[in-house]
Write a protein that holds these residues in place. Structure first.
Motif, PDB file in Angstrom:
ATOM      1  N   ARG A 121       9.282  -1.432   4.122  1.00 36.57           N
ATOM      2  CA  ARG A 121       8.842  -0.018   3.976  1.00 36.57           C
ATOM      3  C   ARG A 121       8.100  -0.156   2.642  1.00 36.57           C
ATOM      4  NH1 ARG A 121      12.023   5.607   4.338  1.00 36.57           N
ATOM      5  NH2 ARG A 121      10.331   6.962   4.432  1.00 36.57           N
ATOM      6  N   THR A 122       7.027   0.694   2.579  1.00 31.43           N
ATOM      7  CA  THR A 122       6.362   0.867   1.308  1.00 31.43           C
ATOM      8  C   THR A 122       6.145   2.444   1.131  1.00 31.43           C
ATOM      9  OG1 THR A 122       5.144  -1.134   1.505  1.00 31.43           O
ATOM     10  CG2 THR A 122       4.192   0.473  -0.007  1.00 31.43           C
ATOM     11  N   LYS A 123       6.430   3.022   0.037  1.00 27.07           N
ATOM     12  CA  LYS A 123       6.256   4.294  -0.069  1.00 27.07           C
ATOM     13  C   LYS A 123       5.357   4.515  -1.448  1.00 27.07           C
ATOM     14  CE  LYS A 123      10.292   6.622   0.804  1.00 27.07           C
ATOM     15  NZ  LYS A 123      11.434   7.594   0.633  1.00 27.07           N
TER      16      LYS A 123
END
Length: 175
Positions: A121-123
């Motif tokens: 996941r990338t935020k």
């Protein structure tokens, strides 16, 4: 390997010393005889903690494990150090670094399976400038253990984090 064992709030019995020596002696196949291993055993209420530090040239291998049983903590810490060694060895071989002088040559020449790093996941976040104290308040409001922000004083990306005992820490780049 030279293993140094110290204790905080715990007496180092022969059984504990034997368990640490037995478990960490499994790591001897990786290191030269003069490699120093620093082990600290401590007890805080029901928490039995072991910290293992292995200083190498330019790096430090370190693991800390906590459980209700000191012998379980000892077992866990050896497994973590071994996993770290596999990752570190791959970096040494890939970059042909000279930092491998603490390692036996047979270990460096042997192939080790790669453990891939999976980022699932990338935020993205708005990096508006704020002061570290404001970042700590924002972290608490979000219910997170850490918070990345742009420091209004230095204009660098920093991270504040919650420490044990209700205090805070801050990571900032050393440029």
């Amino acid at each position: 390997m030279k293993i140094t064992i110290t204790g905080k709030n715990i007496e180092i019995t022969e059984g504990l010393r034997a368990a640490v020596d037995d478990r960490l002696s499994r790591l001897e196949k990786y290191f030269t005889a003069d490699t120093e291993v620093i082990v600290t055993l401590s007890v805080e209420k029901e928490r039995k903690k072991i910290e293992v530090t292995i200083p190498l040239k330019g790096k430090i291998l370190r693991s800390e494990q906590v459980s209700n049983d000191m012998y379980v903590s000892i077992d866990l810490v050896e497994e973590v150090i071994e996993r770290q060694l596999k990752k570190y060895k791959n970096k040494l071989v890939d970059k042909h670094q000279a930092a491998g002088s603490n390692f036996k040559q047979e270990y460096l020449e042997r192939d080790v399976e790669d453990e891939d790093v999976n980022i699932i996941r990338t935020k993205q976040f708005d990096a508006k400038p704020m002061y570290p104290e404001d970042a700590c308040v924002q972290m608490e409001l979000l219910g997170h253990n850490f918070f990345a922000f742009m420091n209004a004083e230095t204009e660098q990306i920093c991270v504040v984090y919650r420490r044990r005992g209700g205090t805070y820490g801050m990571l900032e780049p050393d440029l």
